[in-house]
Design an enzyme around this catalytic site. Structure first.
Site, mmCIF file in Angstrom:
data_model
loop_
_atom_site.group_PDB
_atom_site.id
_atom_site.type_symbol
_atom_site.label_atom_id
_atom_site.label_comp_id
_atom_site.label_asym_id
_atom_site.label_seq_id
_atom_site.Cartn_x
_atom_site.Cartn_y
_atom_site.Cartn_z
ATOM 1 C CG ASP A 170 35.539 32.786 39.340
ATOM 2 O OD1 ASP A 170 34.987 31.671 39.990
ATOM 3 O OD2 ASP A 170 36.437 33.106 39.506
ATOM 4 C CE LYS A 189 37.713 36.454 39.136
ATOM 5 N NZ LYS A 189 37.753 35.304 38.276
ATOM 6 C CE LYS A 227 40.016 34.202 41.176
ATOM 7 N NZ LYS A 227 39.246 33.049 40.516
#
Length: 258
Positions: A103, A167, A199
């Site tokens: 991430d 995300k 996300k």
């Protein structure tokens, strides 16, 4: 998933989509042991745990190599300000320690100041260091970008540079996941024509709140779209409400404000 799904159905789906997260500043090895145990529930496993890079090797040792629970970790986190070379090094070390997913926080402050090239070069370099089957999720920090056009452009760049997921947030700023940002991001995914995941992270604490994001995704991208390969919740507090719902207990989790 249909828009008429009941709470238990939503909770079961959300469990399978959950990146159970501990990115607290004072996280300990004992907390990682507990997180790994929580990730394997009586109702099934979560999709992944999301932890600091320094704990990846420990988590891999606990979960083993055949676990259905994937290990995600964060790089360039949370500031987004580190040099590309350092972030590439973080990525390579995390993958060597056993991470399945990276991430990455984009350099959102530079991007907000007009430097698109900084975002492209960061994502491109980390993507090269994170080959398939490892997943690359790009954290846009939408609460800091604020402007819808800017969020859309960040999504477009991330998708063009090969991100597997976009995300919303680090969970470390005042405004994290919002339905408004989610709408922009999901619509941009649809417009790209590519298989890119979404996300929402930070602030999703209850099954009814999870339903709002799932319904939005189903409306924009189709009822069968939300699955672990295309949708994750980044949350530390959502699991408790999911399990309470699946167990038929009343939740003690307060609703988050949007």
């Amino acid at each position: 998933m249909t828009l008429e799904a009941n709470n238990r159905q939503i909770a079961s789906l959300a469990l399978s989509l959950l990146d159970l997260t501990d990115l607290t500043d004072d996280c300990t090895p004992e907390a990682i042991e507990a997180l790994c145990a929580k990730a394997r529930t009586s109702h099934g496993p979560v999709a992944a745990i999301c932890i600091w890079p320094r704990f990846v090797r420990q988590a891999r040792g606990i979960l083993g190599t055949q676990s259905p629970v994937r290990i995600a970790t964060v790089v360039n986190f949370p500031s987004g300000d580190l040099p590309v070379e350092q972030v590439v090094g973080e990525t390579q070390a995390a993958l060597a320690d056993g991470a399945d997913e990276i991430d990455l926080v984009i350099p959102y402050k530079a991007f907000k100041a007009g430097d698109e090239a900084a975002v492209r070069s960061m994502i491109r370099a980390v993507r090269a260091a994170c080959p398939a089957p490892a997943l690359l999720k790009t954290i846009l920090e939408t609460g800091q970008l604020q402007d819808k056009a800017l969020i859309r452009r960040a999504c477009e760049i991330a998708i063009e540079e090969g991100a597997d997921f976009i995300k919303t947030s680090t969970g470390k700023v005042t405004v994290n996941a919002t339905l408004e940002a989610a709408d922009v991001m999901l619509t941009t995914i649809r417009g790209s024509g590519k298989r890119v995941g979404f996300k929402p992270a930070g602030g999703v604490r209850t099954v009814p709140e999870a339903r709002l994001y799932l319904n939005l995704a189903a409306t924009i991208l189709g009822p069968d779209w939300p699955m672990p390969s295309t949708f994750r919740f980044g949350a530390s507090g959502l699991l408790g409400d999911i399990l309470a719902t699946l167990d038929g207990r009343e939740s003690a989790t307060p609703a988050a404000a949007y």
